[in-house]
Design an enzyme around this catalytic site. Structure first.
Site, short mmCIF file in Angstrom:
data_model
loop_
_atom_site.label_atom_id
_atom_site.label_comp_id
_atom_site.label_asym_id
_atom_site.label_seq_id
_atom_site.Cartn_x
_atom_site.Cartn_y
_atom_site.Cartn_z
N ASP A 189 0.85 -1.19 0.00
CA ASP A 189 0.00 0.00 0.00
C ASP A 189 0.88 1.24 0.00
OD1 ASP A 189 -2.51 1.14 -0.11
OD2 ASP A 189 -2.68 1.39 2.04
N HIS B 299 -4.26 13.88 0.93
CA HIS B 299 -4.51 13.05 2.10
C HIS B 299 -3.31 13.12 3.05
CE1 HIS B 299 -5.73 9.68 4.61
NE2 HIS B 299 -4.58 9.09 4.36
N GLU C 119 -10.90 3.90 3.52
CA GLU C 119 -9.95 4.65 2.72
C GLU C 119 -10.30 4.47 1.25
OE1 GLU C 119 -5.97 5.09 5.45
OE2 GLU C 119 -5.92 3.63 3.82
N GLU D 70 -9.37 4.25 -2.28
CA GLU D 70 -8.13 3.99 -3.01
C GLU D 70 -8.40 3.27 -4.34
OE1 GLU D 70 -4.86 2.26 -0.92
OE2 GLU D 70 -5.65 2.74 1.07
N ASP E 258 -8.99 0.20 2.03
CA ASP E 258 -8.09 -0.31 3.08
C ASP E 258 -8.65 0.13 4.42
OD1 ASP E 258 -5.89 -1.65 4.08
OD2 ASP E 258 -4.61 0.10 4.00
N ARG F 108 -8.25 3.61 13.34
CA ARG F 108 -7.38 4.77 13.54
C ARG F 108 -6.80 4.85 14.95
NH1 ARG F 108 -6.03 6.07 8.42
NH2 ARG F 108 -7.85 6.65 7.16
N GLN G 79 -4.08 2.22 15.05
CA GLN G 79 -2.99 2.69 14.20
C GLN G 79 -2.17 3.79 14.87
OE1 GLN G 79 -4.37 4.20 10.43
NE2 GLN G 79 -2.32 4.64 9.66
N LYS H 298 -4.44 -2.07 10.36
CA LYS H 298 -4.70 -2.11 8.93
C LYS H 298 -4.94 -3.51 8.37
CE LYS H 298 -3.77 2.19 7.25
NZ LYS H 298 -4.57 2.91 6.26
N THR I 151 -9.01 -5.77 3.76
CA THR I 151 -8.86 -4.83 2.66
C THR I 151 -9.79 -5.29 1.56
OG1 THR I 151 -6.55 -4.34 3.22
CG2 THR I 151 -7.29 -3.77 1.00
N GLU J 262 -10.12 12.52 7.80
CA GLU J 262 -10.02 13.88 7.27
C GLU J 262 -11.37 14.59 7.32
OE1 GLU J 262 -7.51 13.83 3.42
OE2 GLU J 262 -8.27 11.80 3.71
#
Length: 340
Positions: free
Chosen positions: A38, A45, A110, A112, A144, A148, A151, A164, A168, A285
């Protein structure tokens, strides 16, 4: 297959009765994934998340010199529709002196893209940037999912791990590089103050046509919204042209040290956000790490994902004079944490 199903095809009447509606199918991964990396090429971001945690230095010094990435967990890649069981992990609540272990309280998505590798390279032989497209099979969407709080506690000094690697999600079919060709476009120019691109990551052809015109969208529907028949809420819309590094640069950097890639390997782009408030590809975000909750239809609010929430990623390729091509949706519903 396209010829058999084309209007006017003599075989179409014979073929159509053999087709199965997609909603009745259990879709699989488009390839057996041997390895998964990844990247972190969405600069908006990277800047947005960096500003939340390092206001004085949002981007670390290496960001504009090389595509940043980490090795993910291929065994937890699953096709769209796979439910997400809320993961357990260790985190340090704000103001606490000691960490806690339990279900994540800051579950996130996420937005992606996933690059699927075709022909690989032998150990010790890098893939030159100018040849990178010859090694690509195509793209899918990728979510993904991220815990948080887990993480944030674990990522220093070695980066993402248990926050993580629990799931996925990828959309179920690959849009091939041949199909993507009409939608190639110039890479966005770098700011004049940005450092010069390293020689092994620069190619005039890649700068002229290494980006892709892909519109991206993420929607959310809560359990209550679905029960009320309410449409999913669009959380963000952005574009793949916001990537700071190209797909070819990702491949060239990944193999520059002689690392072998193999058919079916997946390279995620990392979250692709835009500069506008409505173009953020993660709740981290969109809600400023939970400080600015989003209001859903019906009055519910979300700082991070709750049980029963369904997240769906969408994408389409657009170009003047070209027929629009859609990606298969990439969706998943959050289920309650399992007992441990």
């Amino acid at each position: 297959v396209s010829a058999l199903l084309a209007r006017g095809s003599a075989a179409r009447a014979q073929v159509e009765p053999l087709l199965v509606p997609v909603e009745e199918c259990r879709l699989q991964l488009p390839a057996r994934v041997g390895d998964y990396t990844d990247f972190y090429v969405g600069i908006h971001h990277a800047q947005g998340v960096g500003a939340l945690f390092r206001p004085d230095a949002p981007l670390l010094p290496n960001y504009k010199h090389i595509p940043i990435g980490y090795h993910g967990r291929a065994s937890s890649l699953r096709p769209s529709g796979t439910a997400l069981v809320r993961p357990h992990g260790q985190s340090l609540p704000q103001g606490a002196a000691h960490p806690r272990f339990g279900p994540t309280q800051k579950l996130d998505f996420e937005l992606e893209l996933a690059l699927w590798m075709g022909r690989g390279n032998p150990l010790g032989r890098p893939i030159p940037l100018g040849e990178a497209f010859e090694h690509m099979a195509g793209l899918t969407l990728l979510n993904d999912w991220s815990a948080r709080d887990v993480q944030a506690w674990e990522y220093q000094p070695l980066g993402p791990f248990a926050g993580k690697n629990f799931l996925t999600s990828v959309s179920p079919w690959i849009v091939t590089m041949e199909a993507l060709t009409p939608f190639r476009c110039a890479q966005a120019p770098r700011a004049r103050a940005d450092p010069r691109v390293p020689a092994h990551l620069f190619d005039e052809g890649d700068q002229a046509g290494g980006a892709l015109a892909i519109e991206l969208e993420v929607t959310l529907s809560s359990e209550a919204m679905r029960a009320a028949g309410a449409a999913a809420l669009t959380l963000a819309t952005t574009d793949a042209r916001e990537m700071y590094w190209t797909f070819a640069q990702m491949v060239a950097h990944h193999t520059a040290n002689g690392c072998p890639l193999e058919p079916g390997d997946v390279l995620g782009t990392g979250t692709i956000s835009g500069p506008a408030p409505g173009a953020k590809g993660s709740l981290l975000e969109l809600t400023a790490n939970g400080a600015q909750p989003i209001t859903l239809p019906g009055g519910e609010t979300r700082s991070f994902l709750e049980d029963g929430d369904e997240v769906t990623l969408h994408a389409r390729l657009t170009a003047p004079g070209r027929r629009t091509i859609g990606f298969g949706a990439c969706r998943g519903i959050v289920r309650p944490a399992a007992l441990v």
